[in-house]
Write a protein that holds these residues in place. Structure first.
Motif, short mmCIF file in Angstrom:
data_model
loop_
_atom_site.label_atom_id
_atom_site.label_comp_id
_atom_site.label_asym_id
_atom_site.label_seq_id
_atom_site.Cartn_x
_atom_site.Cartn_y
_atom_site.Cartn_z
N HIS A 249 7.49 56.05 74.39
CA HIS A 249 8.44 56.83 73.60
C HIS A 249 9.89 56.47 73.95
N GLU A 250 10.16 56.23 75.23
CA GLU A 250 11.52 55.90 75.66
C GLU A 250 12.00 54.61 74.99
N ASP A 251 11.10 53.62 74.87
CA ASP A 251 11.46 52.37 74.20
C ASP A 251 11.84 52.61 72.75
N VAL A 253 12.97 55.45 71.41
CA VAL A 253 14.25 56.18 71.35
C VAL A 253 15.41 55.23 71.57
N ASN A 254 15.30 54.35 72.57
CA ASN A 254 16.38 53.40 72.85
C ASN A 254 16.60 52.44 71.69
N SER A 255 15.49 52.01 71.10
CA SER A 255 15.59 51.11 69.94
C SER A 255 16.27 51.81 68.76
N ARG A 257 18.38 54.36 68.95
CA ARG A 257 19.80 54.54 69.27
C ARG A 257 20.59 53.25 68.99
N LYS A 258 20.03 52.13 69.36
CA LYS A 258 20.68 50.85 69.14
C LYS A 258 20.87 50.59 67.65
N ARG A 259 19.82 50.90 66.87
CA ARG A 259 19.91 50.68 65.43
C ARG A 259 20.95 51.60 64.80
#
Length: 343
Positions: A249-251, A253-255, A257-259
């Motif tokens: 899930h963390e991956d 969320v980070n992806s 946020r980046k997008r």
């Protein structure tokens, strides 16, 4: 009519009849003219008719029919078919639907009946534009949806539909370079899509995406005069997955946020560029004169800022220049500055 969702048993049936490429319900193969989409659809049909592997993916033997709707397309299909070794059993028709009021329902019922009588379980339609009634356009939902509804009826009868269509140029007929041309109903209807791009010098790219698979591209050598090693006319070269599979899930969320940051950055840059372009192309002095000429009693600076669509600093500097060179007069009216034409 309803059941408890917690008690629903998932189907064990694969959503694909060729894994990642051809959905068991509806697949849209699309591309620019001369991209090779008709060759790709015939290559797929040949593999399924014989049960041969296609671009490294296994198939099962099926009864396949080709619906060739372009003028002279039946002859073209026959010439291409003659190149293929083994001469797979394929059916073909160029019959056009009868869309006259009072006839259309009977025509489609008869067509569906004949497909089922012949045991057809895969129908390749080339192409959507020619399938529409005369005078219709793929741009409009109300032109496209009735025909797609007929094709959904074939799917409900157990027939897999492969629909060939065109890809738009940039902003052509509301389409883009990465989507089927025309109505959004086309993308809503299709369960899966294969975007065909010809990169010249024998290189063809098949970009596959949809509800039931991760997006990926396969590259193949394309020779319309040759059998091909991994399907008619095609020899497999390479595969590229567009998005690495994420399990944490963390991956995700980070992806995300980046997008989001990319979208916001792109939006602010676009807005700034539009402002720059507008300011660069705007004759602020002419716009100010046009506003003042309509008001013999004068126009306040506040009103000018509201009427003239340009950067505030450019308006102020232009007003100073126009006053200094005698194009305008300015005077105080209470707290406001009022601009008038010279006497």
């Amino acid at each position: 009519m309803f059941e408890d969702l917690s008690e629903v048993e998932l189907s064990s049936e694969s959503p694909f009849i060729i894994n990642g490429f051809i959905h068991n319900k509806a697949t849209v193969i699309y591309g620019r003219p001369k991209a090779g989409k008709s060759f790709v659809s015939l290559s797929v049909a040949e593999a399924m008719a014989t049960g041969k592997d296609w671009l490294g993916e296994p198939t099962e033997s099926r009864t396949v029919a080709l619906w060739a709707l372009d003028p002279g397309q039946k002859d073209e299909m026959k010439k291409r078919y003659d190149i293929i070794e083994g001469k797979p059993g394929l059916l073909i028709t160029s019959a056009r639907p009868d869309y006259r009021p009072g006839y259309v329902d009977d025509w489609w019922a008869s067509f569906t009946y004949e497909l089922l009588e012949r045991g057809v379980n895969v129908l390749v339609i080339d192409n959507l534009t020619r399938l529409l009634p005369a005078g219709s356009s793929t741009r409009f939902d109300d032109h496209v949806e009735p025909v797609l509804s007929r094709l959904s009826g074939l799917i409900d009868a157990g027939i897999t539909v492969i629909l060939v269509h065109h890809k738009g140029k940039f902003n052509e007929e509301q389409g883009t370079q990465k989507s089927p041309m025309g109505s959004t109903a086309i993308e809503s209807w299709g369960r899966h899509f294969v975007d065909v791009t010809n990169h010249d010098k024998g290189l063809i790219e098949l970009r596959a995406y949809g509800n039931d698979t991760q997006e990926f591209s396969v590259f193949a050598a394309f020779d319309p005069t040759c059998v091909g090693e991994d399907g008619a006319f095609l020899t497999y070269l390479d595969r590229e997955d567009w998005t690495a599979e994420m399990t944490m899930h963390e991956d995700i969320v980070n992806s995300a946020r980046k997008r989001l940051a990319e979208i916001r950055s792109k939006g602010s840059k676009s807005t700034a560029k539009r402002t720059q372009d507008r300011n660069r192309s705007t004759d602020v002095a002419s716009m100010i004169l046009a506003v003042v000429q309509k008001s013999p009693d004068g126009v306040s600076k506040t009103a000018l800022h509201q009427e003239v669509r340009a950067d505030n600093r450019r308006i102020n500097s232009t007003l100073e220049t126009m006053v200094s060179n005698g194009q305008l007069r300015n005077q105080k009216n209470g707290r406001s500055e009022v601009y008038t034409l010279p006497a």
